[in-house]
Design a protein around this motif. Structure first.
Motif, PDB file in Angstrom:
ATOM      1  N   VAL A  36       0.776  -1.147   0.025  1.00 56.82           N
ATOM      2  CA  VAL A  36       0.119  -0.170   0.147  1.00 56.82           C
ATOM      3  C   VAL A  36       0.951   1.240  -0.026  1.00 56.82           C
ATOM      4  O   VAL A  36       0.701   2.284  -0.636  1.00 56.82           O
ATOM      5  N   GLU A  37       1.876   1.236   0.745  1.00 52.62           N
ATOM      6  CA  GLU A  37       2.940   2.628   1.020  1.00 52.62           C
ATOM      7  C   GLU A  37       3.503   2.512  -0.378  1.00 52.62           C
ATOM      8  O   GLU A  37       3.621   3.674  -1.012  1.00 52.62           O
ATOM      9  N   ASP A  38       3.928   1.381  -1.027  1.00 50.56           N
ATOM     10  CA  ASP A  38       4.599   1.739  -2.428  1.00 50.56           C
ATOM     11  C   ASP A  38       3.747   2.068  -3.439  1.00 50.56           C
ATOM     12  O   ASP A  38       4.026   2.799  -4.358  1.00 50.56           O
ATOM     13  N   LEU A  39       2.374   1.449  -3.332  1.00 52.04           N
ATOM     14  CA  LEU A  39       1.305   1.995  -4.288  1.00 52.04           C
ATOM     15  C   LEU A  39       1.100   3.655  -4.049  1.00 52.04           C
ATOM     16  O   LEU A  39       1.045   4.440  -5.121  1.00 52.04           O
ATOM     17  N   ILE A  40       1.017   3.988  -2.858  1.00 49.24           N
ATOM     18  CA  ILE A  40       0.914   5.459  -2.685  1.00 49.24           C
ATOM     19  C   ILE A  40       2.099   6.255  -3.168  1.00 49.24           C
ATOM     20  O   ILE A  40       1.907   7.402  -4.045  1.00 49.24           O
ATOM     21  N   ASP A  41       3.273   5.625  -2.994  1.00 50.52           N
ATOM     22  CA  ASP A  41       4.483   6.407  -3.376  1.00 50.52           C
ATOM     23  C   ASP A  41       4.427   6.700  -4.970  1.00 50.52           C
ATOM     24  O   ASP A  41       4.628   7.477  -5.879  1.00 50.52           O
ATOM     25  N   LEU A  42       4.277   5.217  -5.660  1.00 45.06           N
ATOM     26  CA  LEU A  42       4.158   5.115  -7.207  1.00 45.06           C
ATOM     27  C   LEU A  42       3.297   6.235  -7.559  1.00 45.06           C
ATOM     28  O   LEU A  42       3.403   6.852  -8.698  1.00 45.06           O
ATOM     29  N   LEU A  43       1.865   6.218  -7.145  1.00 49.83           N
ATOM     30  CA  LEU A  43       0.804   7.088  -7.694  1.00 49.83           C
ATOM     31  C   LEU A  43       1.142   8.398  -7.546  1.00 49.83           C
ATOM     32  O   LEU A  43       1.124   9.454  -8.595  1.00 49.83           O
ATOM     33  N   LYS A  44       1.461   8.887  -6.439  1.00 45.36           N
ATOM     34  CA  LYS A  44       1.871  10.348  -6.065  1.00 45.36           C
ATOM     35  C   LYS A  44       3.294  10.800  -6.771  1.00 45.36           C
ATOM     36  O   LYS A  44       3.079  12.208  -7.001  1.00 45.36           O
ATOM     37  N   ASN A  45       4.268  10.311  -6.847  1.00 45.15           N
ATOM     38  CA  ASN A  45       5.520  10.698  -7.109  1.00 45.15           C
ATOM     39  C   ASN A  45       5.799  10.240  -8.822  1.00 45.15           C
ATOM     40  O   ASN A  45       6.878  10.707  -9.101  1.00 45.15           O
ATOM     41  N   ASP A  46       5.169   9.393  -9.098  1.00 47.02           N
ATOM     42  CA  ASP A  46       5.590   8.699 -10.554  1.00 47.02           C
ATOM     43  C   ASP A  46       4.257   9.130 -11.633  1.00 47.02           C
ATOM     44  O   ASP A  46       4.250   9.679 -12.621  1.00 47.02           O
ATOM     45  N   ILE A  47       3.336   8.147 -11.384  1.00 46.73           N
ATOM     46  CA  ILE A  47       2.364   8.195 -12.327  1.00 46.73           C
ATOM     47  C   ILE A  47       1.400   9.335 -12.465  1.00 46.73           C
ATOM     48  O   ILE A  47       1.494   9.890 -13.554  1.00 46.73           O
ATOM     49  N   ILE A  48       0.941   9.986 -11.486  1.00 49.90           N
ATOM     50  CA  ILE A  48       0.001  11.165 -11.724  1.00 49.90           C
ATOM     51  C   ILE A  48       0.980  12.350 -12.196  1.00 49.90           C
ATOM     52  O   ILE A  48       0.314  12.862 -13.274  1.00 49.90           O
ATOM     53  N   PRO A  49       2.281  12.661 -11.659  1.00 56.66           N
ATOM     54  CA  PRO A  49       3.020  13.531 -12.335  1.00 56.66           C
ATOM     55  C   PRO A  49       3.469  13.321 -13.822  1.00 56.66           C
ATOM     56  O   PRO A  49       3.424  14.139 -14.638  1.00 56.66           O
ATOM     57  N   GLU A  50       3.624  12.101 -14.208  1.00 56.76           N
ATOM     58  CA  GLU A  50       3.715  11.667 -15.739  1.00 56.76           C
ATOM     59  C   GLU A  50       2.536  11.993 -16.358  1.00 56.76           C
ATOM     60  O   GLU A  50       2.770  12.598 -17.373  1.00 56.76           O
ATOM     61  N   ILE A  51       1.400  11.670 -16.036  1.00 60.86           N
ATOM     62  CA  ILE A  51       0.426  11.920 -16.700  1.00 60.86           C
ATOM     63  C   ILE A  51       0.129  13.476 -16.639  1.00 60.86           C
ATOM     64  O   ILE A  51      -0.187  13.886 -18.059  1.00 60.86           O
ATOM     65  N   GLU A  52       0.298  14.202 -15.670  1.00 61.60           N
ATOM     66  CA  GLU A  52       0.063  15.504 -15.764  1.00 61.60           C
ATOM     67  C   GLU A  52       0.927  16.092 -16.758  1.00 61.60           C
ATOM     68  O   GLU A  52       0.702  17.215 -17.690  1.00 61.60           O
ATOM     69  N   ASP A  53       2.459  15.648 -17.032  1.00 64.77           N
ATOM     70  CA  ASP A  53       3.260  16.256 -17.821  1.00 64.77           C
ATOM     71  C   ASP A  53       2.989  16.017 -19.391  1.00 64.77           C
ATOM     72  O   ASP A  53       3.133  16.844 -20.275  1.00 64.77           O
ATOM     73  N   VAL A  54       2.303  14.858 -19.605  1.00 63.08           N
ATOM     74  CA  VAL A  54       1.808  14.477 -20.863  1.00 63.08           C
ATOM     75  C   VAL A  54       0.646  15.452 -21.274  1.00 63.08           C
ATOM     76  O   VAL A  54       0.539  15.792 -22.386  1.00 63.08           O
ATOM     77  N   ILE A  55      -0.170  15.727 -20.225  1.00 64.30           N
ATOM     78  CA  ILE A  55      -1.698  16.401 -20.543  1.00 64.30           C
ATOM     79  C   ILE A  55      -1.057  17.881 -20.777  1.00 64.30           C
ATOM     80  O   ILE A  55      -1.289  18.422 -21.788  1.00 64.30           O
ATOM     81  N   ASP A  56      -0.075  18.489 -19.921  1.00 64.01           N
ATOM     82  CA  ASP A  56       0.549  19.634 -20.226  1.00 64.01           C
ATOM     83  C   ASP A  56       1.039  19.821 -21.662  1.00 64.01           C
ATOM     84  O   ASP A  56       1.016  20.715 -22.306  1.00 64.01           O
ATOM     85  N   GLY A  57       1.821  18.736 -22.287  1.00 62.51           N
ATOM     86  CA  GLY A  57       2.265  18.767 -23.321  1.00 62.51           C
ATOM     87  C   GLY A  57       1.294  18.916 -24.418  1.00 62.51           C
ATOM     88  O   GLY A  57       1.562  19.649 -25.462  1.00 62.51           O
TER      89      GLY A  57
END
Length: 87
Positions: A4-25
Motif C-alpha cells: 500500500v505504501e509502495d502504491l501510494i508512493d508510485l501514484l504520488k511521485n511517478d504516475i500522476i506527475p507523468e500523466i500531468e506532464d503529458v497532459i500539459d504537453g
C-alpha cells in the motif's frame, strides 16, 4: 515498505506527475497549433480520465480502502502497462 505504501508512493511521485506532464504537453501542442485533431482530443480526454482514476485510487489507498494483496496487484498492472508503453 508495504504494498500500500509502495502504491501510494508510485501514484504520488511517478504516475500522476507523468500523466500531468503529458497532459500539459498536449495542451501546449494545441495552444501552439491553435487546433486539435480528433486524435489529440481523444488522447487528452483519455489521459484526463486516467488521471482522475489514479487520483481516486490514491485517495482509496491513503484511506486504507485498498488491502496489501490488491495494492500488489495494482502495482503489477501498472508495471506491466509501463513496460508495454516502452516497447
Amino acid at each position: 515498505m508495504t504494498n500500500v505504501e509502495d502504491l501510494i508512493d508510485l501514484l504520488k511521485n511517478d504516475i500522476i506527475p507523468e500523466i500531468e506532464d503529458v497532459i500539459d504537453g498536449l495542451f501546449e501542442l494545441i495552444n501552439d497549433t491553435k487546433t486539435a485533431t480528433d486524435d489529440v482530443k481523444k488522447e487528452l480526454a483519455e489521459l484526463q480520465e486516467l488521471k482522475t482514476d489514479f487520483k481516486v485510487m490514491l485517495e482509496e489507498a491513503e484511506a486504507g480502502e485498498i488491502d496489501e494483496e490488491e495494492a500488489g496487484e495494482i502495482i503489477a498492472e501498472i508495471d506491466e502497462m509501463r513496460s508495454e508503453g516502452e516497447a
